[in-house]
Design an enzyme around this catalytic site. Structure first.
Site, PDB file in Angstrom:
ATOM      1  N   GLU A   1      21.493 -17.288  -2.016  1.00 19.54           N
ATOM      2  CA  GLU A   1      21.205 -16.133  -1.493  1.00 19.54           C
ATOM      3  C   GLU A   1      19.837 -15.990  -1.302  1.00 19.54           C
ATOM      4  O   GLU A   1      19.350 -15.647  -0.174  1.00 19.54           O
ATOM      5  CB  GLU A   1      21.332 -15.071  -2.682  1.00 19.54           C
ATOM      6  CG  GLU A   1      22.746 -14.732  -2.820  1.00 19.54           C
ATOM      7  CD  GLU A   1      22.778 -13.177  -3.694  1.00 19.54           C
ATOM      8  OE1 GLU A   1      23.316 -12.363  -3.236  1.00 19.54           O
ATOM      9  OE2 GLU A   1      22.194 -13.261  -4.889  1.00 19.54           O
ATOM     10  N   LEU A   2      18.726 -16.586  -2.201  1.00 20.73           N
ATOM     11  CA  LEU A   2      17.326 -16.698  -1.760  1.00 20.73           C
ATOM     12  C   LEU A   2      17.206 -17.559  -0.733  1.00 20.73           C
ATOM     13  O   LEU A   2      16.135 -17.272   0.119  1.00 20.73           O
ATOM     14  CB  LEU A   2      16.775 -17.171  -3.197  1.00 20.73           C
ATOM     15  CG  LEU A   2      16.783 -16.130  -4.246  1.00 20.73           C
ATOM     16  CD1 LEU A   2      16.341 -17.018  -5.612  1.00 20.73           C
ATOM     17  CD2 LEU A   2      16.199 -15.053  -4.184  1.00 20.73           C
TER      18      LEU A   2
ATOM     19  N   VAL B   1      24.984 -19.022  -7.538  1.00 18.92           N
ATOM     20  CA  VAL B   1      24.983 -18.118  -6.423  1.00 18.92           C
ATOM     21  C   VAL B   1      23.581 -17.849  -5.989  1.00 18.92           C
ATOM     22  O   VAL B   1      23.006 -17.865  -4.691  1.00 18.92           O
ATOM     23  CB  VAL B   1      25.726 -16.875  -6.592  1.00 18.92           C
ATOM     24  CG1 VAL B   1      25.662 -15.887  -5.433  1.00 18.92           C
ATOM     25  CG2 VAL B   1      27.300 -17.445  -6.791  1.00 18.92           C
ATOM     26  N   CYS B   2      22.708 -17.726  -6.884  1.00 21.86           N
ATOM     27  CA  CYS B   2      21.159 -17.135  -6.522  1.00 21.86           C
ATOM     28  C   CYS B   2      20.416 -17.918  -5.828  1.00 21.86           C
ATOM     29  O   CYS B   2      19.894 -17.559  -4.785  1.00 21.86           O
ATOM     30  CB  CYS B   2      20.532 -17.066  -7.966  1.00 21.86           C
ATOM     31  SG  CYS B   2      21.312 -15.759  -8.870  1.00 21.86           S
ATOM     32  N   PRO B   3      20.537 -19.325  -5.689  1.00 23.10           N
ATOM     33  CA  PRO B   3      19.856 -20.109  -4.813  1.00 23.10           C
ATOM     34  C   PRO B   3      20.378 -20.070  -3.256  1.00 23.10           C
ATOM     35  O   PRO B   3      19.528 -19.940  -2.263  1.00 23.10           O
ATOM     36  CB  PRO B   3      19.916 -21.533  -5.185  1.00 23.10           C
ATOM     37  CG  PRO B   3      20.909 -21.694  -6.408  1.00 23.10           C
ATOM     38  CD  PRO B   3      21.024 -20.252  -6.817  1.00 23.10           C
TER      39      PRO B   3
END
Length: 187
Positions: free
Chosen positions: A50-51, A46-48
């Protein structure tokens, strides 16, 4: 315990930005709005998304006078390796801060104890370094950068226009409210 109104304490951290390692301190956030965008870990799922979404709004945030600090408990070296290998992360122009000692993550009360990872938390500070907005979601729920921009515009408007407040879904240029006894029960 809410962090709204909390003033950022002194800190020093290493970050990766635009192909270089740089130092970031509490002095860097004074005098401007800042976003501390915590995420659990580099090289995850999920992090990439969002970033990258936040990068897509970065020009809008810069135009508002806002700086962005992506923060995880990884090192700044890990951030560089991730940027070198991920097309999504390779686009990022804002600071990717390493917080392997958990100093910032603990300061924002955003560390998952016993796990060593940051929660998915967003903290917006005003020019005095005081937290004005907080959003924390569970690990499996990504955030929306366009909504963050909207909230920052509302927070800035509210600070710059005493006696006015921004109702739900307020967008820049829309009407605000002037709280008074005359409005009680009429909204």
């Amino acid at each position: 315990m809410s962090l709204i109104g909390y003033e950022i304490q002194p800190f020093t951290a290493q970050a990766y930005k635009s192909g270089a390692f740089v130092e970031v301190t509490d002095a860097d956030i004074k005098g401007k709005w800042s976003v501390f965008f915590f995420y659990p870990a580099d090289f995850t799922f999920v992090c990439p998304t969002e970033l990258e979404d936040l990068q897509n709004e970065y020009a809008n945030l810069k135009a508002l006078g806002v700086e962005v600090y992506g923060v995880s408990t990884d090192t700044h070296f890990s951030h560089k390796a991730w940027a070198d290998t991920s097309p999504a992360i390779g686009k990022i122009e804002y600071f990717l801060v390493g917080d392997q000692n958990h100093d910032l993550t603990k300061q924002f009360n955003n560390l998952r104890e016993g796990v060593g990872l940051a929660d998915r938390g967003t903290f917006v500070t005003d020019p005095s370094g005081t937290v004005q907005l907080v959003e924390v979601t569970p690990e499996g729920v990504g955030r929306n950068a366009a909504e963050l921009v909207r909230k920052i515009k509302a927070a800035k408007y509210w600070q710059e226009h005493p006696g006015q407040v921004c109702p739900a879904k307020w967008e820049e240029g829309a009407e605000t409210l002037a709280p008074s006894i005359d409005l009680v029960g009429k909204i």
